[in-house]
Design a protein around this motif. Structure first.
Motif, mmCIF file in Angstrom:
data_model
loop_
_atom_site.group_PDB
_atom_site.id
_atom_site.type_symbol
_atom_site.label_atom_id
_atom_site.label_comp_id
_atom_site.label_asym_id
_atom_site.label_seq_id
_atom_site.Cartn_x
_atom_site.Cartn_y
_atom_site.Cartn_z
ATOM 1 N N PHE A 43 0.811 -1.072 -0.026
ATOM 2 C CA PHE A 43 0.079 0.139 -0.148
ATOM 3 C C PHE A 43 1.009 1.297 -0.064
ATOM 4 C CE2 PHE A 43 -2.350 3.255 2.262
ATOM 5 C CZ PHE A 43 -3.433 3.594 1.617
ATOM 6 N N LYS A 44 0.914 2.132 -0.922
ATOM 7 C CA LYS A 44 1.478 3.156 -1.309
ATOM 8 C C LYS A 44 3.129 2.968 -1.172
ATOM 9 C CE LYS A 44 -1.875 6.640 0.020
ATOM 10 N NZ LYS A 44 -2.349 7.629 0.691
ATOM 11 N N GLY A 45 3.540 1.716 -1.477
ATOM 12 C CA GLY A 45 5.101 1.425 -1.441
ATOM 13 C C GLY A 45 5.423 0.805 -0.132
ATOM 14 N N THR A 46 4.430 0.493 0.766
ATOM 15 C CA THR A 46 5.094 -0.084 2.273
ATOM 16 C C THR A 46 4.156 -1.401 2.452
ATOM 17 O OG1 THR A 46 3.265 1.143 3.152
ATOM 18 C CG2 THR A 46 5.362 2.347 3.186
ATOM 19 N N MET A 47 4.844 -2.120 3.217
ATOM 20 C CA MET A 47 3.903 -3.523 3.515
ATOM 21 C C MET A 47 2.991 -3.464 4.433
ATOM 22 S SD MET A 47 7.068 -6.451 3.278
ATOM 23 C CE MET A 47 7.738 -5.906 5.213
ATOM 24 N N ARG A 48 1.893 -4.016 4.398
ATOM 25 C CA ARG A 48 0.869 -4.139 5.164
ATOM 26 C C ARG A 48 0.574 -5.818 5.389
ATOM 27 N NH1 ARG A 48 -1.933 0.927 5.847
ATOM 28 N NH2 ARG A 48 -0.219 2.576 5.707
ATOM 29 N N LEU A 49 0.218 -6.238 6.369
ATOM 30 C CA LEU A 49 -0.074 -7.485 6.582
ATOM 31 C C LEU A 49 -1.792 -7.772 6.623
ATOM 32 C CD1 LEU A 49 1.257 -10.312 7.002
ATOM 33 C CD2 LEU A 49 0.861 -10.019 9.558
ATOM 34 N N GLY A 50 -2.243 -8.817 5.955
ATOM 35 C CA GLY A 50 -3.545 -8.963 5.952
ATOM 36 C C GLY A 50 -4.103 -10.339 5.980
ATOM 37 N N VAL A 51 -5.404 -10.632 6.325
ATOM 38 C CA VAL A 51 -6.203 -11.729 6.318
ATOM 39 C C VAL A 51 -7.284 -12.025 5.454
ATOM 40 C CG1 VAL A 51 -6.824 -13.638 7.620
ATOM 41 C CG2 VAL A 51 -5.008 -12.682 8.675
ATOM 42 N N ASP A 52 -7.375 -12.605 4.424
ATOM 43 C CA ASP A 52 -8.556 -12.618 3.612
ATOM 44 C C ASP A 52 -9.532 -13.746 3.817
ATOM 45 O OD1 ASP A 52 -7.136 -14.824 2.515
ATOM 46 O OD2 ASP A 52 -6.777 -14.048 0.573
ATOM 47 N N LYS A 53 -10.257 -14.152 2.805
ATOM 48 C CA LYS A 53 -11.320 -14.840 3.363
ATOM 49 C C LYS A 53 -10.756 -16.541 3.488
ATOM 50 C CE LYS A 53 -12.767 -15.886 -1.397
ATOM 51 N NZ LYS A 53 -13.822 -15.822 -2.401
ATOM 52 N N TRP A 54 -9.363 -16.804 2.953
ATOM 53 C CA TRP A 54 -8.988 -18.036 3.118
ATOM 54 C C TRP A 54 -8.056 -18.222 4.434
ATOM 55 C CZ3 TRP A 54 -11.507 -20.780 -0.259
ATOM 56 C CH2 TRP A 54 -11.888 -20.109 -1.258
ATOM 57 N N GLY A 55 -7.866 -17.099 5.144
ATOM 58 C CA GLY A 55 -7.142 -17.042 6.425
ATOM 59 C C GLY A 55 -8.082 -17.054 7.532
ATOM 60 N N ARG A 56 -7.263 -16.868 8.670
ATOM 61 C CA ARG A 56 -8.214 -17.175 9.946
ATOM 62 C C ARG A 56 -7.257 -16.145 11.099
ATOM 63 N NH1 ARG A 56 -9.962 -22.779 12.472
ATOM 64 N NH2 ARG A 56 -11.016 -21.806 14.379
#
Length: 150
Positions: free
Chosen positions: A107-120
């Protein structure tokens, strides 16, 4: 038909043990991470209101999504986590959570961690480590460089 004793013959797949990684091991564009982290801070993000396009789902109103930017980390470093909808309720400051099948978004050249529908996201017992806040991976800016053959 003879049974070979494999997981395919029984109709179930054998689950493999999760490999837990540390925050400092995260790299841009990678997926499938399992981490145990502590939530340091959680800030709700007010979503931008968009004008409805003519003729697009005017019959049913959509529920606004809830988004929160959470600073999470472990003893090796910290990173921003984007919590969406029901995930916001789990990400309270001071809580310890296990993120399964998480991914790195840029996001705008920086790292973000995320959990989508396949994660928990799972709440777990409080961890004994203290978060290393001076190693924030979300403050490092990355630039995509295209390499051309000459």
């Amino acid at each position: 038909m003879a049974s070979t004793g494999t997981a395919v013959a029984t109709g179930t797949t054998a689950k493999r043990k999760p490999v837990f990684v540390k925050v400092e091991q995260l790299k841009p564009g990678t997926t499938g991470h399992t981490l145990t982290v502590k939530v340091v801070d959680a800030n709700p993000v007010v979503p931008a209101t968009r004008k409805a396009r003519p003729g697009s789902s005017m019959g049913r109103p959509s529920q606004p999504s809830r988004i929160a930017e959470c600073l999470i980390g472990d003893e090796t470093g910290c990173i921003l986590f984007t919590a969406r909808n029901d995930q916001v309720d789990l990400m309270k400051p001071g809580e310890t959570v296990i993120l399964r099948n998480s991914r790195i978004d840029m996001f705008k050249g920086t790292m973000r961690l995320g959990v989508d529908k396949w994660g928990r996201i799972e709440a777990t017992e409080p961890a004994s480590f203290t978060v290393k806040e001076d190693n924030n991976l979300s403050l490092v800016e990355y630039e995509l460089i295209n390499v051309t053959d000459q």
